[in-house]
Design a protein around this motif. Structure first.
Motif, PDB file in Angstrom:
ATOM      1  N   THR A  84      12.212 -29.675  27.842  1.00  0.00           N
ATOM      2  CA  THR A  84      11.815 -28.359  28.333  1.00  0.00           C
ATOM      3  C   THR A  84      12.838 -27.372  27.787  1.00  0.00           C
ATOM      4  O   THR A  84      14.037 -27.521  28.011  1.00  0.00           O
ATOM      5  N   ILE A  85      12.339 -26.402  27.048  1.00  0.00           N
ATOM      6  CA  ILE A  85      13.177 -25.378  26.437  1.00  0.00           C
ATOM      7  C   ILE A  85      12.982 -24.100  27.244  1.00  0.00           C
ATOM      8  O   ILE A  85      11.865 -23.609  27.362  1.00  0.00           O
ATOM      9  N   SER A  86      14.038 -23.541  27.799  1.00  0.00           N
ATOM     10  CA  SER A  86      13.939 -22.337  28.639  1.00  0.00           C
ATOM     11  C   SER A  86      13.802 -21.076  27.777  1.00  0.00           C
ATOM     12  O   SER A  86      13.618 -21.158  26.564  1.00  0.00           O
ATOM     13  N   ASP A  87      13.936 -19.924  28.395  1.00  0.00           N
ATOM     14  CA  ASP A  87      13.769 -18.632  27.723  1.00  0.00           C
ATOM     15  C   ASP A  87      14.952 -18.310  26.813  1.00  0.00           C
ATOM     16  O   ASP A  87      16.088 -18.706  27.082  1.00  0.00           O
ATOM     17  N   GLU A  88      14.652 -17.562  25.760  1.00  0.00           N
ATOM     18  CA  GLU A  88      15.655 -17.036  24.833  1.00  0.00           C
ATOM     19  C   GLU A  88      16.566 -18.124  24.267  1.00  0.00           C
ATOM     20  O   GLU A  88      17.781 -18.088  24.397  1.00  0.00           O
ATOM     21  N   VAL A  89      15.916 -19.070  23.609  1.00  0.00           N
ATOM     22  CA  VAL A  89      16.634 -20.154  22.939  1.00  0.00           C
ATOM     23  C   VAL A  89      16.395 -20.012  21.443  1.00  0.00           C
ATOM     24  O   VAL A  89      15.257 -19.836  20.997  1.00  0.00           O
ATOM     25  N   TRP A  90      17.469 -20.062  20.683  1.00  0.00           N
ATOM     26  CA  TRP A  90      17.414 -20.000  19.222  1.00  0.00           C
ATOM     27  C   TRP A  90      17.738 -21.392  18.707  1.00  0.00           C
ATOM     28  O   TRP A  90      18.796 -21.943  19.013  1.00  0.00           O
ATOM     29  N   ILE A  91      16.807 -21.967  17.918  1.00  0.00           N
ATOM     30  CA  ILE A  91      16.973 -23.331  17.408  1.00  0.00           C
ATOM     31  C   ILE A  91      17.061 -23.265  15.894  1.00  0.00           C
ATOM     32  O   ILE A  91      16.109 -22.865  15.220  1.00  0.00           O
ATOM     33  N   GLY A  92      18.209 -23.657  15.359  1.00  0.00           N
ATOM     34  CA  GLY A  92      18.482 -23.571  13.931  1.00  0.00           C
ATOM     35  C   GLY A  92      17.821 -24.673  13.122  1.00  0.00           C
ATOM     36  O   GLY A  92      17.345 -25.686  13.658  1.00  0.00           O
ATOM     37  N   ALA A  93      17.827 -24.496  11.825  1.00  0.00           N
ATOM     38  CA  ALA A  93      17.172 -25.398  10.885  1.00  0.00           C
ATOM     39  C   ALA A  93      17.621 -26.847  11.070  1.00  0.00           C
ATOM     40  O   ALA A  93      18.800 -27.129  11.270  1.00  0.00           O
ATOM     41  N   ASN A  94      16.647 -27.739  11.025  1.00  0.00           N
ATOM     42  CA  ASN A  94      16.850 -29.194  11.048  1.00  0.00           C
ATOM     43  C   ASN A  94      17.465 -29.728  12.334  1.00  0.00           C
ATOM     44  O   ASN A  94      17.940 -30.862  12.361  1.00  0.00           O
ATOM     45  N   ALA A  95      17.448 -28.955  13.397  1.00  0.00           N
ATOM     46  CA  ALA A  95      17.920 -29.462  14.686  1.00  0.00           C
ATOM     47  C   ALA A  95      16.903 -30.464  15.227  1.00  0.00           C
ATOM     48  O   ALA A  95      15.703 -30.370  14.957  1.00  0.00           O
ATOM     49  N   VAL A  96      17.401 -31.423  15.999  1.00  0.00           N
ATOM     50  CA  VAL A  96      16.556 -32.424  16.643  1.00  0.00           C
ATOM     51  C   VAL A  96      16.865 -32.386  18.140  1.00  0.00           C
ATOM     52  O   VAL A  96      18.024 -32.502  18.546  1.00  0.00           O
ATOM     53  N   ILE A  97      15.800 -32.215  18.936  1.00  0.00           N
ATOM     54  CA  ILE A  97      15.922 -32.145  20.387  1.00  0.00           C
ATOM     55  C   ILE A  97      14.943 -33.164  20.954  1.00  0.00           C
ATOM     56  O   ILE A  97      13.735 -33.037  20.737  1.00  0.00           O
ATOM     57  N   VAL A  98      15.447 -34.175  21.650  1.00  0.00           N
ATOM     58  CA  VAL A  98      14.580 -35.239  22.145  1.00  0.00           C
ATOM     59  C   VAL A  98      14.923 -35.628  23.577  1.00  0.00           C
ATOM     60  O   VAL A  98      16.052 -35.474  24.025  1.00  0.00           O
ATOM     61  N   GLY A  99      13.912 -36.149  24.271  1.00  0.00           N
ATOM     62  CA  GLY A  99      14.104 -36.732  25.589  1.00  0.00           C
ATOM     63  C   GLY A  99      13.713 -35.817  26.721  1.00  0.00           C
ATOM     64  O   GLY A  99      13.400 -34.642  26.533  1.00  0.00           O
ATOM     65  N   GLY A 100      13.717 -36.380  27.914  1.00  0.00           N
ATOM     66  CA  GLY A 100      13.395 -35.641  29.126  1.00  0.00           C
ATOM     67  C   GLY A 100      14.564 -34.795  29.550  1.00  0.00           C
ATOM     68  O   GLY A 100      15.202 -35.047  30.569  1.00  0.00           O
ATOM     69  N   ILE A 101      14.874 -33.792  28.756  1.00  0.00           N
ATOM     70  CA  ILE A 101      16.044 -32.938  28.974  1.00  0.00           C
ATOM     71  C   ILE A 101      15.606 -31.495  29.181  1.00  0.00           C
ATOM     72  O   ILE A 101      14.470 -31.137  28.889  1.00  0.00           O
ATOM     73  N   THR A 102      16.534 -30.690  29.640  1.00  0.00           N
ATOM     74  CA  THR A 102      16.281 -29.261  29.797  1.00  0.00           C
ATOM     75  C   THR A 102      17.348 -28.492  29.033  1.00  0.00           C
ATOM     76  O   THR A 102      18.539 -28.776  29.166  1.00  0.00           O
ATOM     77  N   VAL A 103      16.896 -27.540  28.228  1.00  0.00           N
ATOM     78  CA  VAL A 103      17.797 -26.621  27.533  1.00  0.00           C
ATOM     79  C   VAL A 103      17.705 -25.301  28.293  1.00  0.00           C
ATOM     80  O   VAL A 103      16.626 -24.727  28.411  1.00  0.00           O
ATOM     81  N   GLY A 104      18.809 -24.835  28.830  1.00  0.00           N
ATOM     82  CA  GLY A 104      18.840 -23.616  29.630  1.00  0.00           C
ATOM     83  C   GLY A 104      18.562 -22.357  28.818  1.00  0.00           C
ATOM     84  O   GLY A 104      18.432 -22.393  27.596  1.00  0.00           O
TER      85      GLY A 104
END
Length: 183
Positions: free
Chosen positions: A120-140
């Protein structure tokens, strides 16, 4: 005046509110064109004829532009794709509003372990090139994920994350000047 979801997404690119005709003119840009088709597929997802039509059109542009984003993915207003090219987002991922995603990013499922599930990605998140985000996690909210970072852990709000494995650096101004024209 109430703006449409598509208008809010296109506002992120230019900082200008556009008419339907002006939006069509901007669809020469592959990123914006894909967002337009994605939003139409999301809008008509459960409609018998229009839903199938827009899913078919979306599939064509997924192949053409290299984006694997599906209509069932929950994505907030002000969605912005920074660059054209390979992008994979699992359909069960949730993304908040005013989020930027660059090329080569994977946001996916983890199939086992204590963090099995989808991010779950929250509001106002900037994700740069080639990033990997996996799993039942939360990004604030207000988080900058640096290029080439690997994230399989919760990230608190107001942070910058860098590296593989990712390291969290608290920063109240994490996305300042990275996320522009917020809706």
């Amino acid at each position: 005046m109430g703006y449409t979801l598509i208008q809010k997404d296109f506002y992120r690119e230019s900082g200008q509110w556009l008419s339907s005709f002006e939006i069509w003119k901007k669809c020469i840009n592959p990123n914006l064109h894909f967002i337009y088709v994605l939003r139409k597929a999301q809008k008509y997802y459960n409609k018998p004829v229009l839903g199938e039509f827009w899913k078919f059109v979306l599939r064509h542009y997924q192949i053409k532009y290299g984006y694997q984003i599906y209509p069932e993915t929950e994505i907030g207003e002000g969605f912005y794709l920074g660059h054209w090219g390979s992008l994979v987002i699992n359909p069960k991922v949730k993304i908040g509003k005013n989020c930027n995603i660059a090329q080569g990013v994977t946001i996916g499922q983890q199939n086992r372990g204590k963090l099995q599930g989808f991010p779950t990605i929250s509001d106002e998140v900037w994700i740069g090139a080639n990033a990997v985000i996996v799993g039942g996690i939360t990004v604030g909210s207000n988080v900058l994920i640096a290029p080439n970072s690997y994230i399989n852990f919760d990230v608190p709000a107001n942070s910058v994350v860098m590296g593989n494995p990712g390291t969290i650096y608290p920063n109240e101004r994490a996305t300042e000047a990275y996320i522009n024209h917020k809706v």
